[in-house]
Scaffold this motif. Structure first.
Motif, PDB file in Angstrom:
ATOM      1  N   ASN A   1       0.800  -1.219   0.000  1.00 41.05           N
ATOM      2  CA  ASN A   1       0.000   0.000   0.000  1.00 41.05           C
ATOM      3  C   ASN A   1       0.834   1.271   0.000  1.00 41.05           C
ATOM      4  O   ASN A   1       0.290   2.369   0.066  1.00 41.05           O
ATOM      5  CB  ASN A   1      -0.924  -0.005   1.220  1.00 41.05           C
ATOM      6  N   PHE A   2       2.149   1.116  -0.058  1.00 39.91           N
ATOM      7  CA  PHE A   2       3.047   2.271  -0.154  1.00 39.91           C
ATOM      8  C   PHE A   2       3.479   2.392  -1.610  1.00 39.91           C
ATOM      9  O   PHE A   2       4.036   1.459  -2.184  1.00 39.91           O
ATOM     10  CB  PHE A   2       4.269   2.080   0.739  1.00 39.91           C
ATOM     11  N   GLY A   3       3.201   3.554  -2.204  1.00 39.30           N
ATOM     12  CA  GLY A   3       3.526   3.747  -3.610  1.00 39.30           C
ATOM     13  C   GLY A   3       4.253   5.041  -3.887  1.00 39.30           C
ATOM     14  O   GLY A   3       4.795   5.693  -2.981  1.00 39.30           O
ATOM     15  N   CYS A   4       4.243   5.443  -5.143  1.00 39.91           N
ATOM     16  CA  CYS A   4       5.043   6.601  -5.557  1.00 39.91           C
ATOM     17  C   CYS A   4       4.551   7.907  -4.953  1.00 39.91           C
ATOM     18  O   CYS A   4       5.332   8.841  -4.772  1.00 39.91           O
ATOM     19  CB  CYS A   4       5.101   6.690  -7.076  1.00 39.91           C
ATOM     20  N   ARG A   5       3.264   8.006  -4.640  1.00 33.33           N
ATOM     21  CA  ARG A   5       2.764   9.243  -4.022  1.00 33.33           C
ATOM     22  C   ARG A   5       3.276   9.380  -2.597  1.00 33.33           C
ATOM     23  O   ARG A   5       3.686  10.472  -2.171  1.00 33.33           O
ATOM     24  CB  ARG A   5       1.238   9.267  -4.045  1.00 33.33           C
ATOM     25  N   GLU A   6       3.233   8.286  -1.849  1.00 31.99           N
ATOM     26  CA  GLU A   6       3.740   8.316  -0.470  1.00 31.99           C
ATOM     27  C   GLU A   6       5.241   8.606  -0.459  1.00 31.99           C
ATOM     28  O   GLU A   6       5.733   9.388   0.370  1.00 31.99           O
ATOM     29  CB  GLU A   6       3.451   6.985   0.232  1.00 31.99           C
ATOM     30  N   TRP A   7       5.969   7.972  -1.383  1.00 33.63           N
ATOM     31  CA  TRP A   7       7.411   8.230  -1.484  1.00 33.63           C
ATOM     32  C   TRP A   7       7.672   9.698  -1.782  1.00 33.63           C
ATOM     33  O   TRP A   7       8.488  10.349  -1.115  1.00 33.63           O
ATOM     34  CB  TRP A   7       8.019   7.356  -2.588  1.00 33.63           C
ATOM     35  N   THR A   8       6.994  10.234  -2.783  1.00 33.12           N
ATOM     36  CA  THR A   8       7.281  11.593  -3.242  1.00 33.12           C
ATOM     37  C   THR A   8       6.900  12.636  -2.203  1.00 33.12           C
ATOM     38  O   THR A   8       7.595  13.644  -2.048  1.00 33.12           O
ATOM     39  CB  THR A   8       6.562  11.849  -4.574  1.00 33.12           C
ATOM     40  N   ALA A   9       5.814  12.414  -1.482  1.00 29.41           N
ATOM     41  CA  ALA A   9       5.440  13.352  -0.423  1.00 29.41           C
ATOM     42  C   ALA A   9       6.534  13.441   0.629  1.00 29.41           C
ATOM     43  O   ALA A   9       6.867  14.534   1.124  1.00 29.41           O
ATOM     44  CB  ALA A   9       4.125  12.923   0.217  1.00 29.41           C
ATOM     45  N   GLN A  10       7.140  12.307   0.987  1.00 28.89           N
ATOM     46  CA  GLN A  10       8.233  12.324   1.962  1.00 28.89           C
ATOM     47  C   GLN A  10       9.510  12.895   1.354  1.00 28.89           C
ATOM     48  O   GLN A  10      10.292  13.561   2.048  1.00 28.89           O
ATOM     49  CB  GLN A  10       8.486  10.910   2.479  1.00 28.89           C
ATOM     50  N   LEU A  11       9.730  12.641   0.079  1.00 31.46           N
ATOM     51  CA  LEU A  11      10.893  13.215  -0.604  1.00 31.46           C
ATOM     52  C   LEU A  11      10.825  14.737  -0.610  1.00 31.46           C
ATOM     53  O   LEU A  11      11.828  15.421  -0.348  1.00 31.46           O
ATOM     54  CB  LEU A  11      10.953  12.692  -2.045  1.00 31.46           C
ATOM     55  N   TYR A  12       9.647  15.276  -0.902  1.00 34.75           N
ATOM     56  CA  TYR A  12       9.481  16.728  -0.994  1.00 34.75           C
ATOM     57  C   TYR A  12       9.451  17.420   0.361  1.00 34.75           C
ATOM     58  O   TYR A  12       9.704  18.624   0.446  1.00 34.75           O
ATOM     59  CB  TYR A  12       8.182  17.055  -1.730  1.00 34.75           C
TER      60      TYR A  12
END
Length: 289
Positions: free
Chosen positions: A181-192
């Motif tokens: 359930n962890f995808g590119c949106r969750e990754w990118t929000a934490q990256l930003y």
């Protein structure tokens, strides 16, 4: 909000205009966007056995396309990849990581063999592909998508995503899927989020915590940020570990976070954290203008 959405759409079209074709002899080829390459690395993570199966299937798919003489289809970049590292996890399946790093013009910098002479491109239709530097490529190798996100929201976009992410955020997604359930949106929000000291890729499901199938990335402008995740009962540092630490098992997550002055990882309120259903107002507002 309407003005924000309109500005977002205008910006997308502005980025999509100038381009050159991939192959002048093939009018059906997509076109590269002539803009600076901004991705410093792309990281693929998955349970190692599933990763190996996926690579084998991709090799079979590419061979079938060649045998059938298919000249106007993307090949799978997975067939070119091998795990960069495989983490043994006590009591759970091992986790595999594939890492591709790029220079400022998109050339792959960390691989040997065929990949060492390839570069990444973004197409006008926002596919991310690999091509050979010095050989005309009738069949670029597809490895991801450049997602512009949802109109009116820049929390988790733009982002480098996978085909799994298209399904992950749709209504009806199975939250107990082993895709995670962890995808590119969750990754990118934490990256930003500059206040977030690491990227926690843990998936939560009724059958436990794990590192699922995911695509992660970083830009040249982003400072290095540790990538961590819990697989079963074991915490791992997967990439860009702090203070020169090597990727691998984190024996004690509380001691590790204390040592580096980080907060303890916490379970999100839900996963996926950014489903399309939560942004229907933004989508409807745009289309009803």
């Amino acid at each position: 909000m309407k003005n924000q959405i309109l500005a977002w759409i205008i910006a997308i079209f502005a980025l999509s205009v100038p381009a050159t074709t991939t192959n002048a002899a093939d009018p059906e080829s997509e076109a590269w966007l002539e803009r600076p390459w901004e991705i410093r690395y792309v990281l693929f993570a998955e349970e190692a056995p599933r990763m190996q199966i996926g690579i084998a299937h991709s090799k079979k798919f590419n061979a079938q396309q060649a045998a059938r003489g298919k000249g106007k289809i993307y090949l799978s970049a997975d067939a070119l990849l091998t795990p960069t590292v495989i983490f043994a996890v006590p009591g759970s399946r091992s986790v595999g990581i594939i890492l591709l790093t790029f220079d400022a013009v998109g050339r792959v910098t960390n691989q040997k063999g065929a990949l060492s002479s390839m570069s990444a491109k973004r197409t006008r239709l926002d596919r991310l592909v690999l091509i050979h530097n010095d050989i005309p490529d009738p069949n670029p190798y597809h490895f991801g998508y450049w997602s512009q996100g949802i109109p009116g929201d820049v929390t988790f976009s733009p982002a480098a995503c996978s085909s799994d992410d298209f399904r992950r955020y749709e209504t009806g997604w199975n939250i107990d899927s082993y895709t995670g359930n962890f995808g590119c949106r969750e990754w990118t929000a934490q990256l930003y989020d500059r206040a977030q000291p690491y990227i926690d890729v843990t998936s939560y499901a009724t059958h436990g915590t794990f590192i699922g199938s995911l695509t992660g990335w970083s830009r040249f402008e982003d400072p290095p940020k540790p990538v961590i995740g819990r697989h079963g009962t074991t915490w791992l540092c997967l990439h860009e570990c702090p203070a020169g630490e090597k990727p691998g098992v984190i024996p004690d997550i509380r001691a590790w976070t204390t040592k580096h002055g980080f907060p303890m990882p916490t379970r999100p309120s839900k996963q996926p954290l950014y489903p399309n259903a939560d942004y229907m107002d933004d989508l409807n507002e745009f289309w009803q203008q």
